[in-house]
Design a protein around this motif. Structure first.
Motif, mmCIF file in Angstrom:
data_model
loop_
_atom_site.group_PDB
_atom_site.id
_atom_site.type_symbol
_atom_site.label_atom_id
_atom_site.label_comp_id
_atom_site.label_asym_id
_atom_site.label_seq_id
_atom_site.Cartn_x
_atom_site.Cartn_y
_atom_site.Cartn_z
ATOM 1 N N ASN A 44 -7.284 5.592 -2.140
ATOM 2 C CA ASN A 44 -6.355 5.988 -3.207
ATOM 3 C C ASN A 44 -5.094 6.666 -2.674
ATOM 4 O O ASN A 44 -4.647 7.689 -3.199
ATOM 5 C CB ASN A 44 -7.060 6.922 -4.206
ATOM 6 N N ILE A 45 -4.533 6.101 -1.632
ATOM 7 C CA ILE A 45 -3.286 6.616 -1.067
ATOM 8 C C ILE A 45 -2.121 5.917 -1.756
ATOM 9 O O ILE A 45 -2.135 4.701 -1.957
ATOM 10 C CB ILE A 45 -3.239 6.377 0.456
ATOM 11 N N SER A 46 -1.118 6.698 -2.139
ATOM 12 C CA SER A 46 0.002 6.160 -2.917
ATOM 13 C C SER A 46 0.966 5.405 -2.010
ATOM 14 O O SER A 46 2.002 5.932 -1.609
ATOM 15 C CB SER A 46 0.738 7.296 -3.635
ATOM 16 N N LEU A 47 0.596 4.177 -1.692
ATOM 17 C CA LEU A 47 1.442 3.309 -0.877
ATOM 18 C C LEU A 47 1.339 1.902 -1.459
ATOM 19 O O LEU A 47 0.263 1.310 -1.496
ATOM 20 C CB LEU A 47 0.974 3.322 0.582
ATOM 21 N N SER A 48 2.462 1.378 -1.931
ATOM 22 C CA SER A 48 2.483 0.061 -2.564
ATOM 23 C C SER A 48 2.353 -1.041 -1.523
ATOM 24 O O SER A 48 2.365 -0.798 -0.310
ATOM 25 C CB SER A 48 3.791 -0.120 -3.333
ATOM 26 N N LYS A 49 2.266 -2.294 -2.006
ATOM 27 C CA LYS A 49 2.207 -3.433 -1.088
ATOM 28 C C LYS A 49 3.466 -3.508 -0.235
ATOM 29 O O LYS A 49 3.398 -3.804 0.964
ATOM 30 C CB LYS A 49 2.025 -4.732 -1.876
ATOM 31 N N ASP A 50 4.609 -3.241 -0.863
ATOM 32 C CA ASP A 50 5.860 -3.221 -0.098
ATOM 33 C C ASP A 50 5.844 -2.086 0.922
ATOM 34 O O ASP A 50 6.372 -2.219 2.034
ATOM 35 C CB ASP A 50 7.059 -3.049 -1.028
ATOM 36 N N GLY A 51 5.228 -0.974 0.530
ATOM 37 C CA GLY A 51 5.109 0.149 1.455
ATOM 38 C C GLY A 51 4.249 -0.196 2.651
ATOM 39 O O GLY A 51 4.552 0.203 3.787
ATOM 40 N N VAL A 52 3.168 -0.934 2.411
ATOM 41 C CA VAL A 52 2.306 -1.377 3.505
ATOM 42 C C VAL A 52 3.081 -2.293 4.449
ATOM 43 O O VAL A 52 2.997 -2.177 5.669
ATOM 44 C CB VAL A 52 1.052 -2.103 2.962
ATOM 45 N N THR A 53 3.865 -3.203 3.863
ATOM 46 C CA THR A 53 4.688 -4.101 4.677
ATOM 47 C C THR A 53 5.672 -3.305 5.528
ATOM 48 O O THR A 53 5.850 -3.576 6.726
ATOM 49 C CB THR A 53 5.470 -5.079 3.780
ATOM 50 N N ASP A 54 6.315 -2.309 4.913
ATOM 51 C CA ASP A 54 7.271 -1.475 5.649
ATOM 52 C C ASP A 54 6.581 -0.705 6.774
ATOM 53 O O ASP A 54 7.142 -0.544 7.866
ATOM 54 C CB ASP A 54 7.949 -0.486 4.696
ATOM 55 N N LEU A 55 5.373 -0.226 6.506
ATOM 56 C CA LEU A 55 4.622 0.514 7.527
ATOM 57 C C LEU A 55 4.292 -0.383 8.709
ATOM 58 O O LEU A 55 4.491 -0.001 9.872
ATOM 59 C CB LEU A 55 3.340 1.087 6.923
#
Length: 267
Positions: A44-55
């Motif tokens: 439940n970490i607040s990271l969107s799919k786009d955020g995962v891609t950026d990471l």
């Protein structure tokens, strides 16, 4: 056993060439995207799919830049000082895990600061994927016939191109298994146990340091460096401290955190 004649280029389209080693990087970062996406949802970490891609992109850049700089500084500084035009010639080889590790950590810290995320939580998720990348990377080393082992009389020894006429340990495959599936299993158990944030990172550091130190006894040291103090390779000099530090940090972290707080996450 003779080294199998594997063409390092698996696809040619006109003047363009696609190499197995490059494909391994693509597979590693693709696997990282899906594993991180699963772990983010699970915790439940607040990271969107786009955020995962950026990471994944940020860490990939850190790994490539850090890996290149690490190789230059740790393994062949004299050569690159004499040939500065070769600094960016990554297609000729020359990447260091330890430099890539530092690059991944730095890029992860910067990413988390920008997104206001807990770095240790994100690091635990990110380094959960590291063994997969290492496994693919070592397979790429084997296909390229590079970073082979020391001479052996074991029946599975392989005569590598450029390694002389004597069979050698396929140390790339040893590393692929130990740094890959074996390390993944151990840190996955840590992650599933919902230990304090940072435990997976420390566990990975300790496992990699231990396995790399062991395999270096079977791997041919870098020709331009040889042995340090007559027995140790540069890989061992960099990896043994990782094992000691990772183990100490893991023990400290799990003693320091009260049991009631273990596994707590922020949202």
């Amino acid at each position: 056993m003779t080294f199998p004649a594997i063409d390092p280029v698996f696809l040619r389209i006109g003047p363009l060439e696609m190499r197995w080693y490059g494909l391994m990087y693509i597979l590693a970062f693709t696997a990282a995207y899906f594993i991180i996406g699963y772990a983010v949802k699970n915790r439940n970490i607040s990271l969107s799919k786009d955020g995962v891609t950026d990471l994944v992109f940020a860490v990939a850049v850190g790994i490539i830049v850090g890996g290149r700089l690490g190789y230059i500084l740790f393994y062949n500084l004299g050569y690159y000082l004499a040939n500065p035009l070769k600094l960016l010639a990554v297609w000729e080889g020359g990447m260091s895990f330890h430099g890539g590790f530092a690059g991944a950590v730095i890029s992860g810290i910067l990413f988390c600061r920008k997104r206001k995320l807990n770095f240790l939580e994100i690091a635990d998720i990110g380094f959960l994927t590291a063994p997969i990348g290492l496994m693919f990377g070592r397979i790429g080393n084997f296909i390229n016939g590079e970073l082979y082992g020391r001479v052996t009389d074991m029946h599975w020894g392989i005569v590598f191109p450029g390694g002389g006429n004597l069979p050698r340990h396929p140390s790339q495959l040893y590393e692929s298994f130990l740094e890959g599936p074996a390390t993944f299993l151990l840190i996955w158990l840590i992650w599933r146990g919902k230990r304090p944030a940072g435990s997976v990172l420390c566990g990975f550091i300790a496992c990699y340091g231990m396995f790399r130190t062991i395999v270096e006894f079977y791997r041919e040291p870098d020709q331009q460096i040889g042995y340090i103090a007559g027995i140790f390779s540069m890989g061992q000099m960099l990896s043994l401290p990782m094992f000691i530090a990772g183990t100490a940090m893991f023990i400290h972290l799990n003693r320091k955190t009260p049991p009631s707080l273990k596994g707590a996450t922020s949202t």
